[in-house]
Design an enzyme around this catalytic site. Structure first.
Site, short mmCIF file in Angstrom:
data_model
loop_
_atom_site.label_atom_id
_atom_site.label_comp_id
_atom_site.label_asym_id
_atom_site.label_seq_id
_atom_site.Cartn_x
_atom_site.Cartn_y
_atom_site.Cartn_z
N CYS A 216 0.80 -1.24 0.00
CA CYS A 216 0.00 0.00 0.00
C CYS A 216 0.82 1.28 0.00
O CYS A 216 0.74 2.07 -0.95
CB CYS A 216 -0.95 0.00 1.20
N ARG B 77 4.94 -8.67 -0.52
CA ARG B 77 4.99 -7.69 -1.60
C ARG B 77 5.67 -6.40 -1.12
O ARG B 77 5.37 -5.92 -0.04
CB ARG B 77 3.58 -7.37 -2.10
C1 UGA Z 1 -1.69 0.62 5.44
C2 UGA Z 1 -2.53 1.58 6.30
O1 UGA Z 1 -2.03 1.59 7.65
C3 UGA Z 1 -3.99 1.17 6.29
O2 UGA Z 1 -4.77 2.12 7.02
C4 UGA Z 1 -4.49 1.12 4.84
O3 UGA Z 1 -5.83 0.66 4.78
C5 UGA Z 1 -3.61 0.15 4.04
O4 UGA Z 1 -2.23 0.59 4.11
C6 UGA Z 1 -4.09 0.16 2.62
O5 UGA Z 1 -3.96 1.19 1.96
O6 UGA Z 1 -4.72 -0.82 2.19
P1 UGA Z 1 -0.67 -1.85 5.79
O7 UGA Z 1 0.16 -1.53 4.58
O8 UGA Z 1 -1.41 -3.13 5.85
O9 UGA Z 1 -1.76 -0.67 6.03
O10 UGA Z 1 0.28 -1.86 7.07
P2 UGA Z 1 0.86 -0.76 8.09
O11 UGA Z 1 0.69 -1.30 9.45
O12 UGA Z 1 0.33 0.59 7.83
O13 UGA Z 1 2.42 -0.80 7.73
C7 UGA Z 1 2.92 -0.31 6.49
C8 UGA Z 1 4.43 -0.22 6.54
O14 UGA Z 1 4.85 0.82 7.43
C9 UGA Z 1 5.12 -1.49 7.04
O15 UGA Z 1 6.28 -1.73 6.28
C10 UGA Z 1 5.51 -1.15 8.48
O16 UGA Z 1 6.64 -1.86 8.93
C11 UGA Z 1 5.82 0.34 8.35
N1 UGA Z 1 5.67 1.09 9.62
C12 UGA Z 1 4.46 1.23 10.21
C13 UGA Z 1 6.80 1.68 10.17
O17 UGA Z 1 7.93 1.57 9.65
N2 UGA Z 1 6.66 2.41 11.33
C14 UGA Z 1 5.45 2.57 11.93
O18 UGA Z 1 5.40 3.25 12.97
C15 UGA Z 1 4.33 1.96 11.36
#
Ligand code: UGA
Length: 446
Positions: free
Chosen positions: A262, A329
């Protein structure tokens, strides 16, 4: 209500199961016959905590069914959700061909005299709703009655069921009261605040939300670089700023940069959309740059400690883009494995859920060995890299890790371990934006 969901991926399948959970009758459509056969056989094509139980329960309650036919799905449904992929093109812009194809197919099966709401749940550029409306008009029989609504999804992989059952808010972008009322009825059982907007604004909310979250992560990652240079502790700095309610502590965790299906795609898409509209969002380009640099800085830390990576035996813990998912992915962990192999290192990797898909989609070279446990991966390695913060890794006893490694050198890309405990066990421990304890002590006594 009777709902049809077209596309049974992460968003479509989890939404379908959760709608069934609150009492709706849901038919999920997918054009992949293998996926439909699996679902009929009670097998779930993705790993998502709580999903298997939910799907099994509602297949048994007959509130959740599956089909390969859009006609069958649309025929008995009051509301039709589109939840198909919107993959990126080479230049970052969005490929909307799946949405267009589904819109044409829906148009082909709509019957005059049957009102339908067509809801876009996939992440799409602003004004896609207008295009879907035009497309349906162009291909439908005269006299067909429908409205197009935007209902972006905010679930996170790894906690998708919980996010869907208890959303912070539900966004309904609609230009028709009739459609809005039906959408409110669908979401009433979730007891969440409902925000009704026009279609364009709802579409923008999704890209704006993901971009802002990515910006928060990049802000924290940029701080981690300053903390490394200054010998400060980024965890304390983000706690210090995050307790200010206006900033908030969520999404300020530093690491190897954001990945997944995403954020990288949506930030690139939003940049392309804004550029296309003549209002370049240059701030987001900096967000992307910081994200790339974070991985490069980590590799440099490895080179600084190991000097030459060629022919070094390196263990990598984690392949998925985050814990509690099997999704690999656009995973930064996978990028790190490929970077290390490119520099000539011999990599053995382990991941609780991601190894099968990493191999199946050929995301890692054949030369990368896959271990059957975290400790097996660490056997004889000259360094251990922690790339994804699975809880399982925190639970491995430190003395066991030390016994298995050839050299007690750990690069923690997610700040999972406690620097003091690592120091006490005799590890050389490198993490993100936190001072190495041996340096901190030397500095304190100087
Ligand atoms: C993200 C959004 O959080 C959702 O609200 C949205 O619905 C989704 O994309 C989407 O567009 O479908 P997701 O990609 O499943 O969700 O996971 P996240 O928990 O947001 O993590 C995304 C990335 O950011 C991961 O690589 C995670 O490791 C990283 N991350 C997250 C960080 O490096 N630091 C953080 O504090 C949080």
């Amino acid at each position: 209500m009777n709902l049809c969901i077209i596309g049974s991926g992460y968003v479509g399948l989890v939404s379908g199961a959760c709608f069934a959970e609150v009492g709706h009758h849901v038919i999920c459509v997918d054009n992949d016959p293998k996926k439909i056969a699996m679902l009929h056989a009670g097998q779930i094509p993705i790993y998502e905590p709580g999903l298997e139980d939910l799907v099994k329960r509602h297949v048994a309650s007959h509130r959740l069914t599956f089909t390969g036919s859009i006609e069958e799905g649309v025929d008995g449904a009051d509301v039709v959700f589109i939840a198909v992929p919107t993959p990126p093109r080479e230049d970052g812009s969005v490929d909307l061909s799946y949405i267009e194809k589904v819109a044409r197919e829906i148009a082909g099966v709509l019957k005059p005299g049957q009102y339908r709401v067509v809801v876009d749940k996939s992440t799409v550029p602003v004004k896609t709703g207008d295009k879907v409306t035009e497309t349906i008009h162009r291909y439908a029989k005269p006299g067909v009655e429908f409205d197009v609504v935007s209902n972006p999804e905010f679930l996170r992989e790894g906690c998708a069921v919980a996010d869907l059952m208890k959303p912070d808010r539900v966004v309904i972008g609609s230009n028709s009261d009739k459609a809005t009322n039906l959408m409110r009825k669908i979401y009433e059982p979730f007891m969440a605040p409902i925000l009704v907007t026009d279609v364009n604004s709802a579409e923008l909310i999704k890209h704006a939300a993901n971009s802002f979250l990515a910006l928060k992560i990049s802000y924290a990652n940029a701080l981690s670089a300053i903390c490394d240079a200054a010998g400060a502790d980024v965890e304390k700095v983000v706690d210090g700023i995050g307790t200010d309610k206006r900033i908030g502590r969520h999404f300020l965790n530093t690491g190897l940069g954001y990945g997944g299906s995403c954020f990288p795609k949506d930030i690139a898409a939003f940049i392309a959309i804004c550029e296309d509209m003549g209002v370049p969002f240059t701030l987001l380009k900096e967000v992307q740059k910081i994200n790339r640099l974070q991985r490069e800085r980590f590799l440099q830390k490895m080179r600084d400690a190991l000097w030459i990576l060629r022919d070094k035996k390196i263990a990598v813990w984690g392949l998925t883009f985050k814990p509690d998912t099997d999704d690999v992915r656009s995973s930064v962990a996978i990028d790190i494995v490929n970077d290390l192999v490119r520099e000539g290192a011999h990599v053995t990797a382990y991941d609780p859920k991601g190894m099968e898909k990493a191999r199946e989609f050929k995301l890692i070279p054949e030369s990368v060995k896959l271990a059957s446990s975290a400790l097996e991966a660490a056997d004889g390695a000259e360094a251990l890299v922690l790339a994804t913060e699975w809880k399982e890794f925190r639970e491995v006893p430190l003395e066991e890790i030390k016994k298995r490694l050839h050299t007690p050198l750990v690069f923690d890309g997610r700040n999972l371990f406690d620097p003091e405990a690592m120091q006490e066990q005799g590890f050389q421990y490198r993490c993100i934006g936190r001072p190495a304890k041996e340096n901190a002590r030397k500095k304190a006594s100087a």
